[in-house]
Write an enzyme that holds these catalytic residues in place. Structure first.
Site, PDB file in Angstrom:
ATOM      1  N   TRP A   7     -18.631  -3.859  40.625  1.00 37.83           N
ATOM      2  CA  TRP A   7     -17.428  -4.481  40.044  1.00 37.83           C
ATOM      3  C   TRP A   7     -16.544  -3.420  39.382  1.00 37.83           C
ATOM      4  O   TRP A   7     -15.328  -3.521  39.418  1.00 37.83           O
ATOM      5  CB  TRP A   7     -17.821  -5.548  39.003  1.00 37.83           C
ATOM      6  CG  TRP A   7     -18.187  -6.871  39.603  1.00 37.83           C
ATOM      7  CD1 TRP A   7     -18.772  -7.082  40.816  1.00 37.83           C
ATOM      8  CD2 TRP A   7     -17.984  -8.172  39.022  1.00 37.83           C
ATOM      9  NE1 TRP A   7     -18.964  -8.429  41.019  1.00 37.83           N
ATOM     10  CE2 TRP A   7     -18.496  -9.112  39.944  1.00 37.83           C
ATOM     11  CE3 TRP A   7     -17.451  -8.622  37.823  1.00 37.83           C
ATOM     12  CZ2 TRP A   7     -18.467 -10.494  39.698  1.00 37.83           C
ATOM     13  CZ3 TRP A   7     -17.416  -9.991  37.570  1.00 37.83           C
ATOM     14  CH2 TRP A   7     -17.912 -10.916  38.500  1.00 37.83           C
ATOM     15  N   ASP A  10     -23.814  -1.996  30.333  1.00 42.27           N
ATOM     16  CA  ASP A  10     -25.023  -2.584  30.930  1.00 42.27           C
ATOM     17  C   ASP A  10     -26.261  -2.004  30.241  1.00 42.27           C
ATOM     18  O   ASP A  10     -26.225  -0.900  29.705  1.00 42.27           O
ATOM     19  CB  ASP A  10     -25.100  -2.277  32.432  1.00 42.27           C
ATOM     20  CG  ASP A  10     -26.022  -3.249  33.170  1.00 42.27           C
ATOM     21  OD1 ASP A  10     -25.500  -4.084  33.939  1.00 42.27           O
ATOM     22  OD2 ASP A  10     -27.261  -3.200  32.981  1.00 42.27           O
ATOM     23  N   LYS A  53     -20.111 -15.005  35.383  1.00 40.29           N
ATOM     24  CA  LYS A  53     -21.097 -15.692  36.216  1.00 40.29           C
ATOM     25  C   LYS A  53     -21.809 -16.741  35.371  1.00 40.29           C
ATOM     26  O   LYS A  53     -22.122 -16.492  34.204  1.00 40.29           O
ATOM     27  CB  LYS A  53     -22.115 -14.668  36.709  1.00 40.29           C
ATOM     28  CG  LYS A  53     -23.163 -15.349  37.541  1.00 40.29           C
ATOM     29  CD  LYS A  53     -24.240 -14.551  38.188  1.00 40.29           C
ATOM     30  CE  LYS A  53     -24.541 -13.153  37.964  1.00 40.29           C
ATOM     31  NZ  LYS A  53     -24.666 -12.457  39.259  1.00 40.29           N
ATOM     32  N   GLY A  74     -22.518  -0.883  39.437  1.00 38.78           N
ATOM     33  CA  GLY A  74     -21.153  -0.358  39.347  1.00 38.78           C
ATOM     34  C   GLY A  74     -20.197  -0.893  40.402  1.00 38.78           C
ATOM     35  O   GLY A  74     -19.061  -0.426  40.503  1.00 38.78           O
ATOM     36  N   ASP A 111     -27.062  -2.968  25.074  1.00 41.18           N
ATOM     37  CA  ASP A 111     -27.134  -4.431  25.113  1.00 41.18           C
ATOM     38  C   ASP A 111     -25.842  -4.977  24.489  1.00 41.18           C
ATOM     39  O   ASP A 111     -25.561  -4.703  23.316  1.00 41.18           O
ATOM     40  CB  ASP A 111     -28.374  -4.837  24.284  1.00 41.18           C
ATOM     41  CG  ASP A 111     -28.569  -6.331  24.223  1.00 41.18           C
ATOM     42  OD1 ASP A 111     -27.630  -7.087  24.540  1.00 41.18           O
ATOM     43  OD2 ASP A 111     -29.680  -6.747  23.836  1.00 41.18           O
TER      44      ASP A 111
HETATM   45  C1  LIG Z   1     -25.888  -8.965  38.806  1.00 41.81           C
HETATM   46  S1  LIG Z   1     -26.017  -7.505  37.870  1.00 41.81           S
HETATM   47  C2  LIG Z   1     -24.364  -6.938  37.840  1.00 41.81           C
HETATM   48  C3  LIG Z   1     -23.864  -6.334  39.120  1.00 41.81           C
HETATM   49  C4  LIG Z   1     -22.516  -5.657  38.952  1.00 41.81           C
HETATM   50  N1  LIG Z   1     -21.466  -6.624  38.680  1.00 41.81           N
HETATM   51  C5  LIG Z   1     -22.121  -4.848  40.154  1.00 41.81           C
HETATM   52  O1  LIG Z   1     -21.248  -5.282  40.901  1.00 41.81           O
HETATM   53  O2  LIG Z   1     -22.655  -3.758  40.346  1.00 41.81           O
HETATM   54  C6  LIG Z   1     -26.261  -8.143  36.261  1.00 41.81           C
HETATM   55  C7  LIG Z   1     -26.427  -7.088  35.199  1.00 41.81           C
HETATM   56  O3  LIG Z   1     -26.411  -7.679  33.890  1.00 41.81           O
HETATM   57  C8  LIG Z   1     -27.093  -6.765  33.053  1.00 41.81           C
HETATM   58  N2  LIG Z   1     -27.437  -7.333  31.732  1.00 41.81           N
HETATM   59  C9  LIG Z   1     -28.296  -8.342  31.464  1.00 41.81           C
HETATM   60  N3  LIG Z   1     -28.377  -8.569  30.146  1.00 41.81           N
HETATM   61  C10 LIG Z   1     -27.536  -7.680  29.544  1.00 41.81           C
HETATM   62  C11 LIG Z   1     -27.183  -7.415  28.184  1.00 41.81           C
HETATM   63  N4  LIG Z   1     -27.712  -8.117  27.174  1.00 41.81           N
HETATM   64  N5  LIG Z   1     -26.287  -6.426  27.937  1.00 41.81           N
HETATM   65  C12 LIG Z   1     -25.750  -5.709  28.943  1.00 41.81           C
HETATM   66  N6  LIG Z   1     -26.050  -5.926  30.263  1.00 41.81           N
HETATM   67  C13 LIG Z   1     -26.926  -6.886  30.558  1.00 41.81           C
HETATM   68  C14 LIG Z   1     -28.323  -6.406  33.883  1.00 41.81           C
HETATM   69  O4  LIG Z   1     -28.906  -5.195  33.434  1.00 41.81           O
HETATM   70  C15 LIG Z   1     -27.739  -6.317  35.310  1.00 41.81           C
HETATM   71  O5  LIG Z   1     -27.505  -4.995  35.683  1.00 41.81           O
END
Ligand SMILES: C[S@@+](CC[C@H](N)C(=O)[O-])C[C@H]1O[C@@H](n2cnc3c(N)ncnc32)[C@H](O)[C@@H]1O
Length: 245
Positions: A57, A75, A156, A55, A91
């Site tokens: 961002w 997420d 990213k 959370g 997802d």
């Molecule tokens: C680097 S973290 C994000 C951190 C976030 N921006 C923060 O500041 O707290 C990447 C996230 O992408 C999510 N993710 C990966 N594949 C996903 C999908 N298909 N649908 C939704 N979220 C996904 C992961 O669960 C993970 O929590």
């Protein structure tokens, strides 16, 4: 050894700063630094935060849009609520989740999409990097139809095979497409952010990124012998070492 010490020290420093500022993750500083440089989000904007757990961002996005704005996050993992944001568990590539996101956005179009999405890391670099780019392609395909004309998108990406092809495919959809490496990204990481500004929707049946991206990768691999390695296309983008303190 010394490099690793500097890197760990810098990561700890961002972590400490995040804790002191009330952010849940040091990644919050990445969005703050992207915003500082590229001014993606304005007060009153609606923002979709893809891959929002835990959370960080979303916290920054809520600050940026202010009371008149709107933040919707999504997420796979559930987040502790962020005041001012609606965070959905699911997802983003799944039709049910996409409907829930659209419902939560309420308006027909959104001003900004911020995506820090990252797949589950297996440690096998080639696979992780490839899966990550496919996810990014899917996020583009979901987001582009709901991103307003002139809207912005940041995601990213991990540098490697397919990045140049992805950028070429995204360029017709935006007036400005550039890679940016915020200070808070790790020095050793190939993580960069693709900043896409001023959405200019590409019309026609072939607007989707993912099928075109898959075709581009197939073409690139088509001429190879079975055990030949795929070379990343030449890039002029270099992630510079960062010294923060
Ligand atoms: C680097 S973290 C994000 C951190 C976030 N921006 C923060 O500041 O707290 C990447 C996230 O992408 C999510 N993710 C990966 N594949 C996903 C999908 N298909 N649908 C939704 N979220 C996904 C992961 O669960 C993970 O929590």
């Amino acid at each position: 050894m010394a490099d690793r010490w500097v890197q760990n020290h810098q990561q700890d420093s961002w972590r400490r700063q995040a804790k002191a500022s009330g952010y849940r993750a040091r990644s919050a500083f990445k969005l703050k630094q992207i915003q500082e440089k590229h001014k993606l989000v304005s007060p009153g904007d609606s923002v979709l935060d893809v891959g929002c757990h835990p959370g960080g961002w979303a916290q920054v996005a809520v600050e940026l849009v202010g009371e008149s704005g709107k933040v919707v996050g999504v997420d796979l993992q559930s987040c502790v609520p962020v005041e001012g944001a609606n965070l959905i568990v699911g997802d983003i590539t799944d039709a049910h989740t996409q409907s829930a996101v659209l419902e939560s956005i309420e308006t027909e179009v959104i001003d900004v999409v911020v995506s820090d999405i990252s797949p589950h890391i297996t440690g096998k670099w080639d696979i992780d990097q490839a899966v990550s780019l496919m996810l990014v392609a899917e996020v583009f395909d979901f987001s582009l139809p709901i991103l307003k004309y002139g809207g912005h998108f940041v995601t990213k990406i991990f540098q490697g095979v397919g990045v140049e092809e992805m950028i070429d495919l995204v360029k017709p959809h935006f007036k400005f497409v550039k890679r940016f490496s915020p200070m808070a990204s790790r020095n050793s990481s190939s993580e960069v952010y693709l900043v896409c500004k001023y959405h200019t929707p590409k019309k026609g049946p072939d607007w989707k990124i993912k099928p075109a991206f898959e075709r581009a990768l197939e073409e690139r691999e088509g001429g190879l012998m079975p055990d030949e390695e795929v070379e990343p296309a030449k890039s002029t983008f270099v992630v510079k070492r960062k010294s923060k303190e």
